[in-house]
Structure formats: structure tokens, C-alpha cells
Scaffold this motif. Sequence first.
Motif, PDB file in Angstrom:
ATOM      1  N   PHE A 442       0.713  -1.192   0.093  1.00 14.68           N
ATOM      2  CA  PHE A 442       0.186   0.115   0.009  1.00 14.68           C
ATOM      3  C   PHE A 442       0.848   1.315   0.107  1.00 14.68           C
ATOM      4  N   TYR A 443       2.077   1.204   0.621  1.00 15.63           N
ATOM      5  CA  TYR A 443       2.857   2.179   0.821  1.00 15.63           C
ATOM      6  C   TYR A 443       4.188   2.119   0.076  1.00 15.63           C
ATOM      7  N   GLY A 444       4.317   2.750  -0.987  1.00 18.35           N
ATOM      8  CA  GLY A 444       5.627   2.241  -1.797  1.00 18.35           C
ATOM      9  C   GLY A 444       6.018   3.701  -2.436  1.00 18.35           C
ATOM     10  N   LYS A 445       7.128   3.555  -3.579  1.00 15.60           N
ATOM     11  CA  LYS A 445       7.778   4.804  -3.902  1.00 15.60           C
ATOM     12  C   LYS A 445       6.831   5.880  -4.108  1.00 15.60           C
ATOM     13  N   ALA A 446       5.985   5.652  -4.828  1.00 20.18           N
ATOM     14  CA  ALA A 446       4.737   7.014  -4.992  1.00 20.18           C
ATOM     15  C   ALA A 446       4.351   7.519  -3.885  1.00 20.18           C
TER      16      ALA A 446
END
Length: 630
Positions: A442-446
Motif C-alpha cells: 500500500f505504501y511504496g515509492k509513489a
Amino acid sequence: MKIAQKNYVFDFDSTLTSVEALDVLAEITLANNPKKDEIIEEIQEITNLGIDGEISFTESLERRIKLLHAHKSNLDELISRLRLQLSASIESNKEFFTDFSSDIYVISCGFKEFIDPIVKDYNIPSDRVYANTFTFDAEGYIIGFDAENVLSHHNGKIQCLKDMNLEGEIQVIGDGYSDYVMREAGVADKFFAFTENVARDKAVKKADHVTPNLDEFLFVNDLPRNISYPKNRIKILLLENIHSDAFNRLSEDGFSVEILSHSLSEDDLIEKIKDIHVLGIRSKTHVTPKVIKAAKKLLAIGAFCIGTKQIDLETCKENGIVVFNAPYSNTRSVVELAIGEIIMLMRSVFPRSTELHNGQWNKTAKGSREVRGKKLGIVGYGNIGKQLSVLAEAMGMNVFYYDIEDRLALGNAQRCSSLKELLSISDVVSLHVDDNAANRDFYGKAQFDQMKDGAILINLARGFVVNIEALKEAIETKKIAGAAIDVYPQEPRANGAFETPLKGLNNVILTPHVGGSTEEAQRDIADFVPNKIMAYVNSGNTVDAVNFPNIRLPRQTNAHRFLHIHKNVPGIMAKVNKVLAKYELNVTGQYLSTDNKVGYVIVDVDKEYNKKVTAALKKVENTIKFRILY
């Protein structure tokens, strides 16, 4: 066909009562004696020597009476105290003593003066009580006992039972040497070692059957009882070093509990679970469809944690297995760790500490900031997120939150319309999302790109939520100033070696999934989850079950209760009620709750009913599980 006559011979001390009566009498008579504790300890030692056959019973009795210095007037208080100290399973099965009074006897080396009034309440008349009697002096003090009474002598119970000349099978229920010798001598047919109050090795080893409570004795003899299935036959397995309070709570309620410090692999759990009725786990043990298929006796699972992704909830539901968790018990512990880590990261405490450990003094304010006035962004505004919101605001932080559901703000917290909005304004982002599979990565580079430069990240939620490589890059490029990580995509089943790409990174706090691991939280969980398990197993309550319709039930005292779990298809209740009508059951209560897959119905009926009804209810089409509770 004529039913063979059975005679039930009960001991009194530590069987019908939970105590030794002369020990209680000592507490009364020695209340003001400065050497009270020493004398009572000596009396108890003499009692045990006599019970185990180490000294003659006559000697045991003489020595104890001499130490008691008791008066006739003390007996009234003794009787009052004994009435409050009856064995729990004896009290709960009072109906048995009433219905089978003509088959019940008491043979005790105690004294009729206090036994008669107690057992009279259980419909056992004085002429069915065989016991010693006191002798008194002119002033009413107890000075001895009737030496002519056969029960005042060593192995007196053998001769007493022989003299009674009872017809039919004779079963003796007691806790000590003087009880099992009647079986050894051949004057009794069976000896049941009653261990509810005390387990004596000699008696247990000699027993035909060990009965931890009267329910077990009644079950073995197929006699009417308060509960359908003795609790000691319900096996509970607790894994992963669950707090010992859980073991104590469940054991004290009468269940057979085994506790292991580690998790089990799928194969090991499949082998172990075959005879288990209740399973307790934390996050490392996975309850898969294969495990559930092997768990033919499983009634319930207790997850001693918040998350339940390690359990196949739908397969459990389809097999009538109720799952409970602890959604609130460790909330405070997680929040306190989050607060502590926010402060440590904002102040760069760990880099300064590491420098000192390496012998370097670096007194500087660079990279050290107060939390007061900073913006905290909370992702997931559930139980933990809300409590974090309150504490953070109390420290002077400005709180913002984002949640996919419509959550009411606490205090001055402000809701953000999107995750992007929250990330763009927050100095600290703390993740508190659930274990839904949709939250993987859910929580990545973006998301890191959307954060403010120099912000920090806290993840005390789920390991699979944050892309670790993206986090590493964000730290190494100084996009974010630090992070605190407590959960990881892959975690070992047991303590030992562990590797992560985050190891050695500056201003990164790594903890081994201990967010909820405080002594207080583990005690709270060890209280909450067993309470839910006991409420379900003992009375059918499913309140707070995570995979089952929730029903809160009243406790019935003069009825039988049936639990019927079935597939939620049309016409089941009509079929259940048709069976109840066919056998003319007087229904005193009926409770039903359903979801899209299962229906859960509880039926309370009068005590008297045709036993064939249970077989008929089990055969109702689409039945998943059927249980007679009591």
C-alpha cells in the motif's frame, strides 16, 4: 431388562467440601493464638500423613484433636464456613444428589456433628452418613472421639463398608488413601480419585478413574449432570508463548490446557490439532484450510493479538469454528511506542546514542526538533489511530488523519480527503491500517515521493504494507529523515537470526514486532480472549466473534441448551422447529442470528425431553455443527 443397582459412596473432606474440616476448625479455635500458623501447619501435616497412610488414622485423629482445643460452640461457625466451601462441581450438580438420594452414602473419617448438617442440604439423611463422633468434657470442650466407632481405627472404612452389606455395584468417590483401600480390599467395585481440590499421587495411581470434578464422574456413569460434556475433557492448546495468565484462567475454569512456547508448522499443527477443541495462537501460527480439515473437534480459535490474517476465517466459518481476537487489549502499548519513536526520531536520539557507543562525542542541535507544533498524519483512524491522535494532540502536535471509512474526529484532529493530501502536509506519518490483503505494498515509492522532504515514517501496523526497498531508497536519498519499523514482510517463527535491507541505516529504529508486547498488554489479552472463549464454550455467546453472527445469551439454570450451526439456506429453521414439535419439546427460549453463509441458532428447552431429538437435530440437512451445552 432390570438395571443393575449402583451405590455411590462419597468421602466428605476435600471431596464434598473443598477443604479439610478440622483445618477449618483450627482456623476458628486458634484465631487469637500467637502460634496459630505453626499449629495449623502441624495439623495439616498430620492430616496428610494420615490420608496418605504414613501414620495410622487413629494416631492422626488423636494428635489433631489435642492441638485443636475446640469447644462445642465452635461447631456452629464451622458448619457455616463449610457451607461456603463446598466443592464447585458438587454444588452445581445438586440435582443429582436429590434424584439419586437412595443410592448415595457418605463414609468419612470426619465427624457427624458437622457432616450431617452439611449433607442434609443435599438430601442425604443422617442414617446414610457413616462418620466418627466427638466426645466432650463437662465444659463442652472436645477431648476425643468414640473409640468404639470402627471409623476411628486404621482402615476403618473397609470394615464400615463391609458391615453395610450393600447390594449391587459399589463406587467410591474420594481423594485419599482411606478411600482407595476399600477398592483394594475388594469391598468396593470401583474407586474414583476426586482431584478437584487436591490431587494425591497415591490415590491417583490406584484409581480406576481420575475425576477432576463431579461432572466427569457423572459423565462416565451416564448420570444426569449440570453440563453435557465435562470441561476437563475439552482440550485447549495455547501456542507462541501466550501469557501464563491465559493458562491459569482456562485451567481454573476446568479445561485441560497445554501451552507451548513456539509456533507450529502446518504439518505439525495438523498432527497436533486432531483432538483439540480450542486453539490459542498469536501471529506466527497459520491456520490453513488443511489444518481446519484435520481439526474435527475444533470449536473455537482465540487469536491473542489484533490481526487475524493468519487464520482462514471463511473456512473456519464454513466448518462451524468461531474465531475471537483481542482488538483493544494492546492498543495503549502500541500508541505509547509510536509516541516514543516519534520523539526519538525527531530528536535524532539513536544516531547520537550510536556515536557515543562508538566513543564519539557530537553535541549538536542539527536534525533535532521538538514535536510540539508539528503535523502528525495518521493513516488508519481505528482504535489505535484514535488513541494516538489524542496523546499526540496532548503533546502539542497538530493531528490530521485519513481513513477510507467515515470516522468521527477526536479533539481537534482534521480529516484529509485523500492520502496524497495527508502526506503532503505531515511532518510525521504513522501507519495504522488493518491486515486486509488489499493493503499489500500500500505504501511504496509513489507515497514516499508525496511526503514532505525530511518527514519521518512510523510503521507499527503490518509488515506487508510498506515496500521495504522503496523505504530504503527514501532514507538513503534523504527524502525522509528517519523511520521506525516494528513489522516486516517476512518474520521468523522463533527468536534468532534476522536480516533486513534496513539494517544499519541512519536514524532508523528497528524493533522485532513488539508494538503490543508489554507485560500489561499481554495480561490484558490473556484476560480478554479466554473470557470470550469461556463465554462461547460455556454458554454459547458469540459476542465479539470476528467470523460469526454475534449473539449474547442469558444463562439458564433449569433448562437444556442446544447449539445448532448450519449453512444459511432457506428452510433450515422450519426443519429445526419441525423436529422440536415432533418430539413435543417445551421451548423456553430461541435465539437466531445469520450472515451470508451461516446461521447460528440456540434453543433452550425444559429439563425433561426425549433424547432422540438430539440425533434428529444432527441429521437436519445442511447442519454444520450441533452441540448440547448443558
